[in-house]
Design an enzyme around this catalytic site. Sequence first.
Site, short mmCIF file in Angstrom:
data_model
loop_
_atom_site.label_atom_id
_atom_site.label_comp_id
_atom_site.label_asym_id
_atom_site.label_seq_id
_atom_site.Cartn_x
_atom_site.Cartn_y
_atom_site.Cartn_z
N GLY A 12 -41.01 -62.32 50.12
CA GLY A 12 -41.41 -63.69 49.81
C GLY A 12 -42.05 -64.35 51.03
N ASP A 13 -42.60 -65.55 50.80
CA ASP A 13 -43.24 -66.33 51.87
C ASP A 13 -44.41 -65.59 52.51
OD1 ASP A 13 -41.19 -68.26 51.54
OD2 ASP A 13 -39.88 -67.03 52.78
N LYS A 16 -48.61 -66.70 49.35
CA LYS A 16 -49.21 -66.58 48.01
C LYS A 16 -49.90 -67.87 47.59
CE LYS A 16 -45.22 -65.44 46.23
NZ LYS A 16 -44.44 -65.10 47.43
N LYS A 18 -51.73 -70.11 48.95
CA LYS A 18 -53.13 -70.29 49.32
C LYS A 18 -54.05 -69.43 48.44
CE LYS A 18 -56.34 -69.34 52.97
NZ LYS A 18 -56.61 -69.16 54.37
N GLY A 40 -41.40 -71.77 46.92
CA GLY A 40 -42.04 -72.88 47.62
C GLY A 40 -43.43 -72.48 48.01
N HIS A 41 -44.41 -72.88 47.20
CA HIS A 41 -45.79 -72.50 47.48
C HIS A 41 -46.50 -73.63 48.20
CE1 HIS A 41 -45.70 -69.40 43.99
NE2 HIS A 41 -45.09 -69.00 45.08
N GLN A 219 -41.48 -65.54 44.99
CA GLN A 219 -40.68 -64.67 45.87
C GLN A 219 -41.48 -63.39 46.19
OE1 GLN A 219 -38.63 -65.89 42.89
NE2 GLN A 219 -38.47 -67.67 44.19
N ALA A 293 -40.29 -73.28 53.03
CA ALA A 293 -40.88 -74.45 52.36
C ALA A 293 -39.87 -75.11 51.43
CB ALA A 293 -42.13 -74.02 51.58
N THR A 294 -38.89 -74.36 50.95
CA THR A 294 -37.91 -74.93 50.02
C THR A 294 -36.70 -75.48 50.77
OG1 THR A 294 -38.62 -73.40 48.31
CG2 THR A 294 -36.48 -74.42 47.98
N GLY A 393 -56.16 -68.43 58.63
CA GLY A 393 -55.68 -69.79 58.95
C GLY A 393 -55.17 -70.47 57.70
P1 IMP Z 1 -31.93 -67.45 45.32
O1 IMP Z 1 -33.23 -67.03 44.75
O2 IMP Z 1 -31.89 -68.92 45.67
O3 IMP Z 1 -30.76 -67.01 44.48
O4 IMP Z 1 -31.75 -66.70 46.72
C1 IMP Z 1 -31.55 -65.29 46.81
C2 IMP Z 1 -32.27 -64.72 48.02
O5 IMP Z 1 -33.67 -64.80 47.81
C3 IMP Z 1 -31.99 -65.47 49.33
O6 IMP Z 1 -32.02 -64.56 50.39
C4 IMP Z 1 -33.18 -66.42 49.43
O7 IMP Z 1 -33.43 -66.82 50.75
C5 IMP Z 1 -34.28 -65.55 48.86
N1 IMP Z 1 -35.38 -66.34 48.28
C6 IMP Z 1 -35.38 -66.98 47.10
N2 IMP Z 1 -36.57 -67.58 46.89
C7 IMP Z 1 -37.34 -67.28 47.93
C8 IMP Z 1 -38.70 -67.58 48.27
O8 IMP Z 1 -39.45 -68.22 47.53
N3 IMP Z 1 -39.14 -67.08 49.45
C9 IMP Z 1 -38.36 -66.31 50.26
N4 IMP Z 1 -37.09 -66.01 49.99
C10 IMP Z 1 -36.58 -66.48 48.83
#
Ligand code: IMP
Length: 406
Positions: A12-13, A16, A18, A40-41, A219, A293-294, A393
């Site tokens: 994740g992160d 995406k 952009k 969190g986009h 994610q 971002a979240t 960037g």
């Molecule tokens: P949950 O999705 O809130 O249940 O979290 C489960 C795992 O996924 C944790 O390690 C979170 O930090 C990770 N996670 C959930 N959503 C994201 C995301 O959008 N980006 C990165 N990690 C995420």
Amino acid sequence: MSKYIVLGAQWGDEGKGKIVDLISGKMDLVVRFQGGANAGHTVVIGDKEYILHIIPCGIISGHAKNVIGNGCVVDPLIFCEEVDYLSSKGINVTPDDLFISSQAHMVTPIHKFLDRMLNTKIGTTGRGIGPCYVDKVQRTGIRLNSILDGSFIKTYLEHAQMYKQIIEQAPSKISINLDESLEQLKAAAERLYPFICDSVEIIYESVQKGDNILFEGAQGTLLDIDHGTYPFVTSSSTSIGGAYTGSGVFVEFDKRIAIVKSYTTRVGEGPFPTEQDNKIGEQLRKNGNEFGATTGRPRRCGWLDLPLLKRSFIINGFNYISLSKLSCLSGFDKIKAAVKYDDKFHPIYKDFPGWNEEIEGITDIDKLPVNCRKYIDFIEEFLEVPVGMISTGPKRKDIIFKEPLW
Ligand code: IMP
């Protein structure tokens, strides 16, 4: 006419938001198919920044229709907050441009409470995602269609009974006020009501018309409930299979785009073989502004892990790479990428000479430093998929197109 799917290839992160935004400008339909407000986009357009959690990025283009598919979980309270946030930025979200599946599940204040109480070892986002999917899978969940006949209220009260023991045990800082939370939920559900529909029909019609369609993943593949680093994963199918179960429509994707960050990050707990819990990691965090971002949490940072990426490519059948945050690697003497593991599961690295030149904002591949090109070429060779786009960037225009996207 083209069908695209954009998925995170790591934890994740990957950046995406952009790319999804860049593509969504040309799309007729944008579909989210899994997850919820844990995503969190971040999208930056001109001098405006938008952070979206549950509403698809197509909403910002003002042209595309947007779908939140049946595989998603929707928190009515966060949904309303996001609608108000977008409205404060001049973007009106209406039932003419956003369609939410009646089969998607509702995240309630009880789910968020349970997440905080029970999922402490995983380091979740606290958005109630896991407990909501638990209710879905154990067939005690609340589908959004129950807003239409008001029956969600009865189920909410049943949940209060079902989870009574845990609710009563909660320390005061985590506790939940059931009456108050139900009132808030009812008010938010009323606002959600007009958006609820049979989203399969909307997507199918669009496919039949030959529209340009984008499926927007949230994610990343290594957080997939089946294919990720279980149990340190999210609770949905973040890989390509989730696009089918989470939308209900078969779509033949022309471009299956992997968003690959030029290094690796993860938030929350769980294995991370190439993690650099040292000065290098700190430098990557600083260069990449690696904070969630979240949740705002600092992200763990490390080198690129090519064997893990290879697995992600096998799962998703990617045929196009969008490489992000390359500019954050400027200034390192040496850059490393894991190319295999030893028998104790320690990564074995290949070293690349770094580059000092600032590359932010470069749009022409020929202007990249030679060492930077070598790093890109190696990624391409290893994964056997072309690097089509390189993000240099945060702005929409900071991009190199190496292979055509359209
Ligand atoms: P949950 O999705 O809130 O249940 O979290 C489960 C795992 O996924 C944790 O390690 C979170 O930090 C990770 N996670 C959930 N959503 C994201 C995301 O959008 N980006 C990165 N990690 C995420």
